[in-house]
Each structure stands twice: as structure tokens, then as C-alpha cells.
Design a protein around this motif. Structure first.
Motif, PDB file in Angstrom:
ATOM      1  N   THR A 106       0.821  -1.207   0.000  1.00  0.00           N
ATOM      2  CA  THR A 106       0.000   0.000   0.000  1.00  0.00           C
ATOM      3  C   THR A 106       0.858   1.261   0.000  1.00  0.00           C
ATOM      4  O   THR A 106       0.617   2.204  -0.773  1.00  0.00           O
ATOM      5  N   LYS A 107       1.880   1.288   0.859  1.00  0.00           N
ATOM      6  CA  LYS A 107       2.743   2.459   0.944  1.00  0.00           C
ATOM      7  C   LYS A 107       3.535   2.673  -0.341  1.00  0.00           C
ATOM      8  O   LYS A 107       3.687   3.807  -0.811  1.00  0.00           O
ATOM      9  N   VAL A 108       4.040   1.586  -0.909  1.00  0.00           N
ATOM     10  CA  VAL A 108       4.830   1.709  -2.137  1.00  0.00           C
ATOM     11  C   VAL A 108       3.967   2.201  -3.297  1.00  0.00           C
ATOM     12  O   VAL A 108       4.376   3.080  -4.063  1.00  0.00           O
ATOM     13  N   GLU A 109       2.763   1.627  -3.447  1.00  0.00           N
ATOM     14  CA  GLU A 109       1.870   2.080  -4.516  1.00  0.00           C
ATOM     15  C   GLU A 109       1.520   3.552  -4.346  1.00  0.00           C
ATOM     16  O   GLU A 109       1.483   4.314  -5.316  1.00  0.00           O
ATOM     17  N   GLU A 110       1.249   3.972  -3.109  1.00  0.00           N
ATOM     18  CA  GLU A 110       0.945   5.377  -2.852  1.00  0.00           C
ATOM     19  C   GLU A 110       2.136   6.271  -3.196  1.00  0.00           C
ATOM     20  O   GLU A 110       1.982   7.334  -3.789  1.00  0.00           O
ATOM     21  N   MET A 111       3.343   5.823  -2.847  1.00  0.00           N
ATOM     22  CA  MET A 111       4.542   6.599  -3.126  1.00  0.00           C
ATOM     23  C   MET A 111       4.783   6.714  -4.628  1.00  0.00           C
ATOM     24  O   MET A 111       5.108   7.797  -5.145  1.00  0.00           O
ATOM     25  N   VAL A 112       4.606   5.613  -5.356  1.00  0.00           N
ATOM     26  CA  VAL A 112       4.826   5.624  -6.805  1.00  0.00           C
ATOM     27  C   VAL A 112       3.840   6.552  -7.488  1.00  0.00           C
ATOM     28  O   VAL A 112       4.202   7.339  -8.368  1.00  0.00           O
ATOM     29  N   VAL A 113       2.573   6.457  -7.097  1.00  0.00           N
ATOM     30  CA  VAL A 113       1.563   7.328  -7.696  1.00  0.00           C
ATOM     31  C   VAL A 113       1.854   8.787  -7.373  1.00  0.00           C
ATOM     32  O   VAL A 113       1.724   9.671  -8.234  1.00  0.00           O
ATOM     33  N   ARG A 114       2.278   9.063  -6.129  1.00  0.00           N
ATOM     34  CA  ARG A 114       2.554  10.450  -5.739  1.00  0.00           C
ATOM     35  C   ARG A 114       3.741  11.034  -6.508  1.00  0.00           C
ATOM     36  O   ARG A 114       3.746  12.202  -6.877  1.00  0.00           O
ATOM     37  N   ILE A 115       4.744  10.211  -6.807  1.00  0.00           N
ATOM     38  CA  ILE A 115       5.948  10.709  -7.473  1.00  0.00           C
ATOM     39  C   ILE A 115       5.757  10.805  -8.987  1.00  0.00           C
ATOM     40  O   ILE A 115       6.080  11.827  -9.603  1.00  0.00           O
ATOM     41  N   PHE A 116       5.200   9.741  -9.590  1.00  0.00           N
ATOM     42  CA  PHE A 116       5.165   9.678 -11.047  1.00  0.00           C
ATOM     43  C   PHE A 116       3.837  10.147 -11.640  1.00  0.00           C
ATOM     44  O   PHE A 116       3.785  10.508 -12.815  1.00  0.00           O
ATOM     45  N   PHE A 117       2.749  10.123 -10.869  1.00  0.00           N
ATOM     46  CA  PHE A 117       1.437  10.525 -11.386  1.00  0.00           C
ATOM     47  C   PHE A 117       0.806  11.500 -10.396  1.00  0.00           C
ATOM     48  O   PHE A 117      -0.111  11.149  -9.649  1.00  0.00           O
ATOM     49  N   ARG A 118       1.287  12.729 -10.385  1.00  0.00           N
ATOM     50  CA  ARG A 118       0.888  13.687  -9.357  1.00  0.00           C
ATOM     51  C   ARG A 118      -0.586  14.067  -9.472  1.00  0.00           C
ATOM     52  O   ARG A 118      -1.286  14.167  -8.463  1.00  0.00           O
ATOM     53  N   GLU A 119      -1.061  14.337 -10.693  1.00  0.00           N
ATOM     54  CA  GLU A 119      -2.474  14.708 -10.859  1.00  0.00           C
ATOM     55  C   GLU A 119      -3.388  13.574 -10.438  1.00  0.00           C
ATOM     56  O   GLU A 119      -4.430  13.801  -9.814  1.00  0.00           O
ATOM     57  N   ARG A 120      -2.994  12.359 -10.791  1.00  0.00           N
ATOM     58  CA  ARG A 120      -3.804  11.211 -10.393  1.00  0.00           C
ATOM     59  C   ARG A 120      -3.804  11.048  -8.881  1.00  0.00           C
ATOM     60  O   ARG A 120      -4.832  10.748  -8.271  1.00  0.00           O
ATOM     61  N   PHE A 121      -2.633  11.257  -8.274  1.00  0.00           N
ATOM     62  CA  PHE A 121      -2.542  11.182  -6.813  1.00  0.00           C
ATOM     63  C   PHE A 121      -3.434  12.234  -6.151  1.00  0.00           C
ATOM     64  O   PHE A 121      -4.100  11.976  -5.145  1.00  0.00           O
ATOM     65  N   ALA A 122      -3.458  13.457  -6.747  1.00  0.00           N
ATOM     66  CA  ALA A 122      -4.302  14.527  -6.201  1.00  0.00           C
ATOM     67  C   ALA A 122      -5.776  14.159  -6.293  1.00  0.00           C
ATOM     68  O   ALA A 122      -6.549  14.398  -5.358  1.00  0.00           O
ATOM     69  N   LEU A 123      -6.179  13.550  -7.426  1.00  0.00           N
ATOM     70  CA  LEU A 123      -7.582  13.157  -7.582  1.00  0.00           C
ATOM     71  C   LEU A 123      -7.957  12.058  -6.590  1.00  0.00           C
ATOM     72  O   LEU A 123      -9.011  12.125  -5.944  1.00  0.00           O
ATOM     73  N   LEU A 124      -7.094  11.052  -6.446  1.00  0.00           N
ATOM     74  CA  LEU A 124      -7.374   9.972  -5.503  1.00  0.00           C
ATOM     75  C   LEU A 124      -7.460  10.502  -4.074  1.00  0.00           C
ATOM     76  O   LEU A 124      -8.338  10.108  -3.297  1.00  0.00           O
ATOM     77  N   GLY A 125      -6.548  11.428  -3.736  1.00  0.00           N
ATOM     78  CA  GLY A 125      -6.592  12.009  -2.401  1.00  0.00           C
ATOM     79  C   GLY A 125      -7.842  12.832  -2.169  1.00  0.00           C
ATOM     80  O   GLY A 125      -8.466  12.769  -1.102  1.00  0.00           O
TER      81      GLY A 125
END
Length: 583
Positions: free
Chosen positions: A141-160
Motif C-alpha cells: 500500500t505504501k509503495v503504490e501510494e509513493m509511486v503514484v505520488r511521485i510519477f502521477f501527481r495529478e492522479r494522486f491529487a484526484l485519488l486524495g
């Protein structure tokens, strides 16, 4: 060894494709899958023939060429049919790679320093296995969250944003505040160019725009336009995607199959696409309550195709479920608040009526004792005015008490045709000669669960209002019952049908600026009106689970539409005999 693994994977792929070809019903899909199966078979065949060189049998090495071509066509199929989201695939590859490196490091640290001690190596291997099992889920879970936050910032923002919304919505009770909260949060992520919320309209069949962000969509999605989307929802789709609808339309146009079933499906798809474009929705999620579609949450990023990945859509579905729950809670809160308000109003009204009626009775008695007929000139007229106004004020107090008093209802299967017939027969003799009364009954009308006496009160009030609106002008008042087919289709997504009673006149009509206020207590345009008649009508209809609305144009006339839930056929069949209303 690696070649054997590749060969085994290709054989598995071929077997799965062959099974899919045999089970699918679509001829076009069968052809496409058959081509992929043939390509996979060719790749397997030539990959196997590459082993002939080991036995000194001369044969050109073609396996890698065919395997590469097959993988290319397979990749195109995945991308074009969106069998796997590209962003999701890249994220999974990156996160699994990082996770594998971390777990390999843990295993290496625990086992690399062990030399030739077999028992210690086995012990450390078991310990490493337990550590890996314990760390696997939280670390993933932590690794997937970290990868999304680093490489897919807009997607991470939407998920958050979607995750935060699910929590924040629980503290909201006002419907307008809920729409503002959701739409603002989604629009600020930068992943949404169009966002809107539609709710079921009370004044007519359809869904009305509550709020939106971006270019303004259509303000009302009427029954005919909503039918395609509602059919998709009724068939089990939790979200309707524009890209999927357009892709299916393209496939069906290529097929060009004759037959009514094909034409009906193509029409439904075109209706669905038109509805999504009217709402400016790339994805439309129904808001469900008690198996009824009470609205839609619509999102669209028109800058890119296939804008939302599967995990994003899953969170959007969760947000829509929370929205539907909040909407239902809001309605319950409004009912409780209305009940408490009426209870307080009733207590106040009882005391106020007593304090007002006593002096009113004294004033009226004194004025009548003076006998206006014996007084000369204007004195007698003034006394007549006093008596008339006392009577009017007494009527206002009576209406106020009726409005504030809790309704005593006796529900049962009710024949609306019979209620209309008896009510019109009752008021026929009181109609002025300038007004004509017409009755149109739908003999196929199912029964409704209602109180016949209260519904009679509503009809009397509406007809009297129509008579007063027409005044001395000649006109016609029509009372019509019907079970509209389109409206029934519109509600069928929620498994509920409605019946309708219309009271229509060809009088002067109601100005548009007054129509939103006509059901507000004490709002009146009459010189001697109390402003409570329509408010009482609305209260009665709402207690029946129905709606009352108005359609009017100045100079053309007015229609009041009462919609009540119809009883299911099994209830109707076991109801009272035909022509007998409920007590």
C-alpha cells in the motif's frame, strides 16, 4: 529454461483465447479473437520449431519474429479495447518493482551472511518468510501510494481528493452545500473540465441541474433523453462511460446486422450518448436510493480520452454512494424539521385562535346588534364592512388551524377515477354559469395508496382556485386522470410507477415570477385570500409520497399536476371492488 517459460505462457494464452472464441456470442468479437488465437498459435509453432537446431535439423529462427508480432497485436488490442488502463499498468509495474527490490533486500540481509550452516540458513529463511508476509500488505500500500505520488501527481491529487470527500460529506446535511463541496473539490484537482450534479425534478418528469462547474450543461434532462442512461443503470451498470458507449456504437455500425433487437440496442446507445453529451459527462454515475435513480454525478475531462483509471472510477462510485446517502438524510432531516415546525406552530395557533376568536365574536355580535339596516347612509355600510371583515379574519384563523394541525390520514387502495367523479359531482352545482367543467378519465388507471377524503379536499381547492382565477370570463376547467407511458418508463429504473391527475383551466395564467412562491404559506395574489390553500394541498400530496407542480403561461391558462405512486398490480388486484374508494 527461459524459452520454455515463454512457450508455456504462449500455450496458456492460446488455450484461453480458444475458450473465449467458443463462448462469446458476438460474431465480430469471435473473428477478432480468432485472429489473435491464430497469431498466438503461429508464435507457439515457430517458437517450438526453433528447438530443431538443437538436433542439427536446419530451420530458420522465426520464433522471436512471430512472438514479437503477436505481442504487438495483443498490445494494440489491450489499448484499443481498454482491457487494461495504461496508467494503471505503468503504476503497477513501478510499484511491484520497488516492492520486489525491498523484499529481496530483506531476504538478502537475513540470509546472505549465513555460510555453510544449514540449520541456521533454514531458520533465517523461515524468519525472512514471516517478515515478508508481515510486511507485504502494508508495504504494498505504501509503495503504490509513493509511486503514484511521485510519477502521477495529478492522479494522486484526484485519488486524495476523492478519499477526503468521502469523509467530509458525512458532516453535510444541506443539498446545495453538498453539491458545492463535491464539485469544487473535483474541479480544483485539475483532472475535471466539466462537473455537474442532477437531481430528480419535482415539477416535471426528468432530472434538473442542481449545480455545475465548467461549461454549463443542459438545465433539464427530460424523460426521453434520460431513458437510455436509465436503461443502462437498470441493466446493472454502476457507471456509464461515454467512451464505452461510442466504442459500442462503432462496433455495431461495422456489424450492420438486421433485426429489431439490433436496431433497439443501437437506438438505446445513441440515446445514451446524446444524454451524456447534453450533461457534458464523460462518466455519469447514478445516485441510487431504495433502488431508485434520484440523480447523477457527472465528470468529464475533455482534453484526453479515457481520462479516469479503474481505481479512480472505484473511488468516484464510493463518493456517489455517500452523496446518495447524504441526499436521503437531508430529506429525512427536512421532514423532521417540518414536523417540529408544524408542532410548534400548532401549539401557538391553538392559543392564538382562542385569544383572537373571543374578541372577534364580541365585535361581530355588537355590530349585528346595531342592525346596519336601521342606520342611515354610510353608517350602515361601515357596519356591514365590520361584519364581513370579522368573518374573513375568522376564516383566516380557521385555515391557519387546519394548516398547523397534524393530518389524520386513513390510507388504503384508492380509485382516483372514482374520487374525481364524486368530487366533481359534489361541486357541480356550485359552479358559475360562465365556467364549464369537463372530466376525462383513464380507465386503465391503477389504484393508488391514499386517503380519498383528503384527495377530495385537494381537488376541490384546485377547482375553486381555477374558478376564481377565471372570474367572470367564460372558460373551461378540465380534470383529467392518466398513467403517462413516458413517465412510467422514467420511473421504471426505480421500480415504481405513478399516476397523474391534472386540473387545467384556460384562464389568465400565473406570471413566471410568482410560480415559485405559490405553495409558500400565506403567499396570495387574491384580495381576500389566506394564502394557505395551495400550501395545504402540497402538504397532503407530499404525505401521500407524491408531488404537485404547476405549469402556466400568462394568457393561456394553468395546469396543476398531481403525481401519486401507483400500487403494484398484485396489490391492485386484491384491492377493493371497482368504483369503491378507500375510507
Amino acid at each position: 529454461g527461459m524459452g520454455a517459460w515463454v512457450l508455456g505462457a504462449l500455450l496458456t494464452s492460446v488455450s484461453l483465447l480458444v475458450h473465449r472464441v467458443r463462448t462469446t456470442e458476438s460474431r465480430i468479437e469471435q473473428f477478432r479473437l480468432a485472429y489473435l488465437a491464430i497469431g498466438a498459435a503461429a508464435a507457439v509453432l515457430f517458437s517450438g520449431l526453433d528447438y530443431l537446431s538443437r538436433y542439427d535439423i536446419p530451420f530458420p529462427t522465426l520464433g522471436p519474429v512471430f512472438a514479437t508480432l503477436y505481442l504487438f497485436f495483443l498490445a494494440q488490442t489491450l489499448l484499443r479495447l481498454r482491457l487494461m488502463d495504461l496508467h494503471e499498468l505503468l503504476g503497477k509495474i513501478a510499484s511491484q518493482t520497488v516492492l520486489a527490490i525491498i523484499l529481496a533486500a530483506v531476504f538478502t540481509v537475513l540470509t546472505a551472511w549465513v555460510d555453510e550452516n544449514t540449520s541456521l540458513f533454514v531458520f533465517n529463511t523461515v524468519v525472512a518468510a514471516f517478515v515478508i508476509l508481515i510486511l507485504l500488505d502494508p508495504l504494498r500500500t505504501k509503495v503504490e501510494e509513493m509511486v503514484v505520488r511521485i510519477f502521477f501527481r495529478e492522479r494522486f491529487a484526484l485519488l486524495g481528493t476523492l478519499s477526503v470527500l468521502r469523509v467530509r460529506m458525512t458532516a453535510v446535511i444541506e443539498i446545495s452545500e453538498l453539491a458545492r463541496l463535491v464539485l469544487d473539490a473535483l474541479h480544483e484537482t485539475g483532472r475535471v473540465t466539466h462537473a455537474s450534479v442532477y437531481l430528480m425534478a419535482e415539477d416535471r418528469p426528468g432530472y434538473r441541474l442542481l449545480d455545475s462547474r465548467g461549461p454549463l450543461p443542459v438545465s433539464l434532462l427530460d424523460t426521453a433523453a434520460a431513458r437510455g442512461v436509465l436503461f443502462a443503470v437498470a441493466s446493472g451498470q454502476k457507471a456509464v462511460l461515454l467512451e464505452n458507449v461510442e466504442r459500442r456504437i462503432s462496433v455495431m455500425r461495422v456489424q450492420a446486422v438486421e433485426g429489431k433487437r439490433f436496431r433497439d440496442e443501437l437506438k438505446r446507445l445513441n440515446d445514451t450518448r446524446a444524454a451524456l453529451l447534453q450533461m457534458k459527462a464523460g462518466i455519469s454515475v447514478p445516485l441510487m436510493s431504495n433502488d431508485r435513480v434520484i440523480g447523477f454525478l457527472n465528470l468529464w475531462d475533455e482534453r484526453v480520452p479515457e481520462a479516469y483509471a479503474s481505481d479512480e472510477i472505484a473511488l468516484i462510485l464510493e463518493v456517489s454512494e455517500r452523496m446518495a446517502t447524504v441526499l436521503e438524510n437531508s430529506k429525512l432531516y427536512e421532514k423532521i424539521r417540518e414536523r417540529d415546525r408544524l408542532a410548534a406552530l400548532g401549539e401557538m395557533a391553538a392559543g392564538l385562535a382562542h385569544e383572537i376568536r373571543n374578541p372577534l365574536g364580541a365585535i361581530k355580535g355588537a355590530a349585528q346588534c346595531l342592525d346596519p339596516k336601521k342606520l342611515p347612509g354610510e353608517d350602515g355600510e361601515f357596519l356591514d364592512v365590520i361584519v364581513e371583515e370579522v368573518n374573513r379574519l375568522n376564516g383566516v384563523v380557521t385555515a391557519f388551524l387546519d394548516y398547523s394541525r397534524p393530518l389524520k390520514q386513513s390510507f388504503g387502495p384508492t380509485d382516483l377515477n372514482e374520487v374525481v367523479t364524486r368530487t366533481m359531482r359534489l361541486i357541480q352545482n356550485d359552479m358559475p354559469t360562465t365556467a364549464e367543467l369537463a372530466v376525462e378519465l383513464d380507465l386503465r388507471l391503477p389504484r393508488a395508496d391514499g386517503d380519498a377524503e383528503q384527495l377530495k379536499q385537494v381537488l376541490i381547492n384546485l377547482v375553486q382556485n381555477a374558478v376564481q382565477a377565471m372570474g367572470s370570463q367564460k372558460g373551461c376547467i378540465t380534470v383529467r386522470t392518466e398513467k403517462p407511458e413516458r413517465f412510467g418508463d422514467f420511473r421504471s429504473a426505480g421500480g415504481m410507477e405513478f399516476v397523474e391527475v391534472r386540473v387545467t383551466d384556460n384562464g389568465p395564467g400565473i406570471p413566471a415570477d410568482q410560480q415559485p412562491h405559490i405553495f409558500v404559506p400565506f403567499f396570495t395574489t387574491k384580495q381576500k385570500g389566506t394564502g394557505l390553500g395551495l400550501a395545504i394541498c402540497q402538504r397532503i400530496v407530499k404525505n401521500h409520497g407524491g408531488t404537485i407542480s404547476v405549469q402556466s403561461r400568462v394568457g393561456e391558462g394553468t395546469s396543476f399536476i398531481i403525481r401519486l405512486p401507483a400500487l403494484p398490480p398484485e396489490v391492485t388486484e386484491g384491492a377493493l371492488p371497482e368504483g369503491t374508494p378507500a375510507p
